[in-house]
Scaffold this active site. Structure first.
Site, mmCIF file in Angstrom:
data_model
loop_
_atom_site.group_PDB
_atom_site.id
_atom_site.type_symbol
_atom_site.label_atom_id
_atom_site.label_comp_id
_atom_site.label_asym_id
_atom_site.label_seq_id
_atom_site.Cartn_x
_atom_site.Cartn_y
_atom_site.Cartn_z
ATOM 1 N N TYR A 31 16.616 -33.581 -7.243
ATOM 2 C CA TYR A 31 17.456 -34.635 -7.809
ATOM 3 C C TYR A 31 18.853 -34.613 -7.200
ATOM 4 O O TYR A 31 19.224 -33.672 -6.493
ATOM 5 C CB TYR A 31 17.543 -34.498 -9.333
ATOM 6 C CG TYR A 31 18.489 -33.404 -9.819
ATOM 7 C CD1 TYR A 31 18.135 -32.059 -9.746
ATOM 8 C CD2 TYR A 31 19.740 -33.720 -10.336
ATOM 9 C CE1 TYR A 31 19.007 -31.068 -10.188
ATOM 10 C CE2 TYR A 31 20.615 -32.734 -10.789
ATOM 11 C CZ TYR A 31 20.238 -31.411 -10.709
ATOM 12 O OH TYR A 31 21.105 -30.430 -11.142
ATOM 13 N N LYS A 145 18.417 -28.281 -4.819
ATOM 14 C CA LYS A 145 18.780 -28.971 -6.070
ATOM 15 C C LYS A 145 17.484 -29.438 -6.735
ATOM 16 O O LYS A 145 17.103 -30.599 -6.659
ATOM 17 C CB LYS A 145 19.733 -30.138 -5.784
ATOM 18 C CG LYS A 145 20.561 -30.524 -7.021
ATOM 19 C CD LYS A 145 21.782 -31.318 -6.628
ATOM 20 C CE LYS A 145 22.525 -31.899 -7.817
ATOM 21 N NZ LYS A 145 23.091 -30.924 -8.740
ATOM 22 N N GLU A 177 28.140 -18.777 -9.071
ATOM 23 C CA GLU A 177 28.675 -20.128 -9.325
ATOM 24 C C GLU A 177 28.644 -20.388 -10.819
ATOM 25 O O GLU A 177 28.482 -19.446 -11.599
ATOM 26 C CB GLU A 177 27.861 -21.170 -8.545
ATOM 27 C CG GLU A 177 26.387 -21.220 -8.937
ATOM 28 C CD GLU A 177 25.604 -22.340 -8.245
ATOM 29 O OE1 GLU A 177 26.205 -23.318 -7.799
ATOM 30 O OE2 GLU A 177 24.367 -22.219 -8.175
ATOM 31 N N LEU A 201 24.301 -23.529 -5.145
ATOM 32 C CA LEU A 201 24.148 -24.884 -4.625
ATOM 33 C C LEU A 201 25.423 -25.177 -3.831
ATOM 34 O O LEU A 201 26.534 -25.009 -4.362
ATOM 35 C CB LEU A 201 23.991 -25.891 -5.770
ATOM 36 C CG LEU A 201 23.816 -27.319 -5.249
ATOM 37 C CD1 LEU A 201 22.380 -27.519 -4.760
ATOM 38 C CD2 LEU A 201 24.160 -28.346 -6.294
HETATM 39 N N1 PDD Z 1 25.629 -30.367 -10.925
HETATM 40 N N2 PDD Z 1 26.236 -25.810 -8.783
HETATM 41 C C1 PDD Z 1 25.324 -26.252 -9.665
HETATM 42 C C2 PDD Z 1 24.379 -25.277 -10.257
HETATM 43 C C3 PDD Z 1 25.281 -27.616 -10.002
HETATM 44 O O1 PDD Z 1 24.358 -28.057 -10.862
HETATM 45 C C4 PDD Z 1 26.225 -28.521 -9.424
HETATM 46 C C5 PDD Z 1 26.214 -29.991 -9.732
HETATM 47 C C6 PDD Z 1 27.169 -27.999 -8.522
HETATM 48 C C7 PDD Z 1 28.205 -28.873 -7.842
HETATM 49 O O2 PDD Z 1 27.616 -29.682 -6.857
HETATM 50 P P1 PDD Z 1 28.205 -31.089 -6.452
HETATM 51 O O3 PDD Z 1 29.657 -30.891 -6.111
HETATM 52 O O4 PDD Z 1 27.421 -31.496 -5.276
HETATM 53 O O5 PDD Z 1 28.026 -31.988 -7.632
HETATM 54 C C8 PDD Z 1 27.131 -26.649 -8.215
HETATM 55 C C9 PDD Z 1 25.246 -31.730 -11.145
HETATM 56 C C10 PDD Z 1 26.389 -32.670 -11.188
HETATM 57 C C11 PDD Z 1 24.346 -31.825 -12.378
HETATM 58 O O6 PDD Z 1 23.334 -31.133 -12.382
HETATM 59 O O7 PDD Z 1 24.645 -32.588 -13.296
#
Ligand code: PDD
Length: 277
Positions: A31, A145, A177, A201
């Site tokens: 996703y 992801k 993270e 991620l």
């Molecule tokens: N989450 N790490 C994790 C585990 C995440 O789920 C996310 C993002 C990030 C940050 O990634 P990015 O900058 O590409 O959004 C890091 C999304 C927004 C979610 O699951 O809702």
């Protein structure tokens, strides 16, 4: 409100999930969440390229190119009149009698996308938020992801029960993270954030932030840091699509620095804001 299912645009009430969809049964899919500012996707292409990479890492072939997906998402944003919000999209390995083995190439992926109107988190970005610490019990391919988010959910739930915004995850002594964002610390003016490997991620926001740092000559290091470094950091912040650059002013009940958003975090917030306007 319109949603997209397998490339068709339909009313949300008409969208259905099959009981043997592999996303539903196994979390067998990938996703993305993309931000919409002023009716336009922010770093849309970067997200869609990562979606393709996530799919490839689980041996799934997407029926659309990133360019095609970008165009379809633009349509959906327009139709739903989203000004500030998010696009959610997911691909699963399709519908097939339940079996751990992948179905054959003839089974089509299931594609779902929808939009939401979500404001920017202006107030917490001003004041800062608190975080708990939690052992990172997730698998060893956090670079994908994927729809399998139980480890993240368990940590985020603990944070919510403690009235905190985020759970900062660590594998033993090493900080990885957050449950739904990337975590960085600032020590003596240097930003430190975990290197992009299988333990995190590689956030698009994180990458954008590092690009800003390069352009503005703000020093940073991409390396793992310890719980000790976290607790003695001058500043801590979380970054992500929905959270942008979020100051963390309290970790595990103890204030970070002077307990107020730090100057490097504020500078990054300002530079990030300039990018999205
Ligand atoms: N989450 N790490 C994790 C585990 C995440 O789920 C996310 C993002 C990030 C940050 O990634 P990015 O900058 O590409 O959004 C890091 C999304 C927004 C979610 O699951 O809702």
């Amino acid at each position: 409100e319109y949603v997209m299912v397998d490339g068709r645009t339909l009313d949300r009430s008409a969208a259905k999930v099959d009981i043997e969809d592999r996303g539903y049964q196994f979390g067998d899919g990938v996703y993305e969440v993309i931000r919409v500012y002023n009716g336009k996707m922010f770093t849309g292409m970067e997200h869609l390229k990562r979606l393709k990479e996530s799919a490839e890492k689980i041996q799934m072939k997407l029926p659309y190119s990133p360019e095609e997906l970008l165009a379809r998402m633009e349509e959906l944003i327009l139709k739903n009149e989203v000004d500030t919000g998010t696009v959610y999209m997911q691909f699963t390995r399709g519908i097939s009698p339940r079996n751990h083995v992948f179905p054959g190439e003839n089974v089509a992926t299931t594609f779902v996308a929808y939009t939401r109107k979500v404001p920017r988190p202006v107030e917490p970005m001003e004041k800062g938020v608190c975080a708990i610490l939690d052992e990172d019990i997730r698998w060893l391919r956090c670079d994908i992801k994927s729809l399998n988010l139980l480890g993240n959910l368990l940590s985020k739930q603990r944070a919510a029960e403690a009235n905190c915004f985020e759970a900062i995850l660590h594998r033993g002594e090493t900080v990885t993270e957050g449950s739904h964002s990337n975590i960085s610390i600032v020590k003596d003016g240097v930003i430190i954030t975990h290197q992009a490997d299988n333990h995190i991620l590689n956030g698009i926001t994180r990458q954008k932030m590092l690009e800003i740092c390069r352009n503005e000559s703000i020093p940073f290091e991409e390396r793992a840091f310890s719980l000790d470094e976290l607790s003695s950091a001058d500043e801590v912040f979380s970054s992500g699509t929905t959270v942008e650059v979020m100051p963390v002013v309290e970790v595990a009940g103890k204030p970070v620095g002077n307990g107020r958003p730090g100057s490097v975090t504020r500078q990054l917030q300002a530079l990030f804001k300039a990018e999205i306007e």
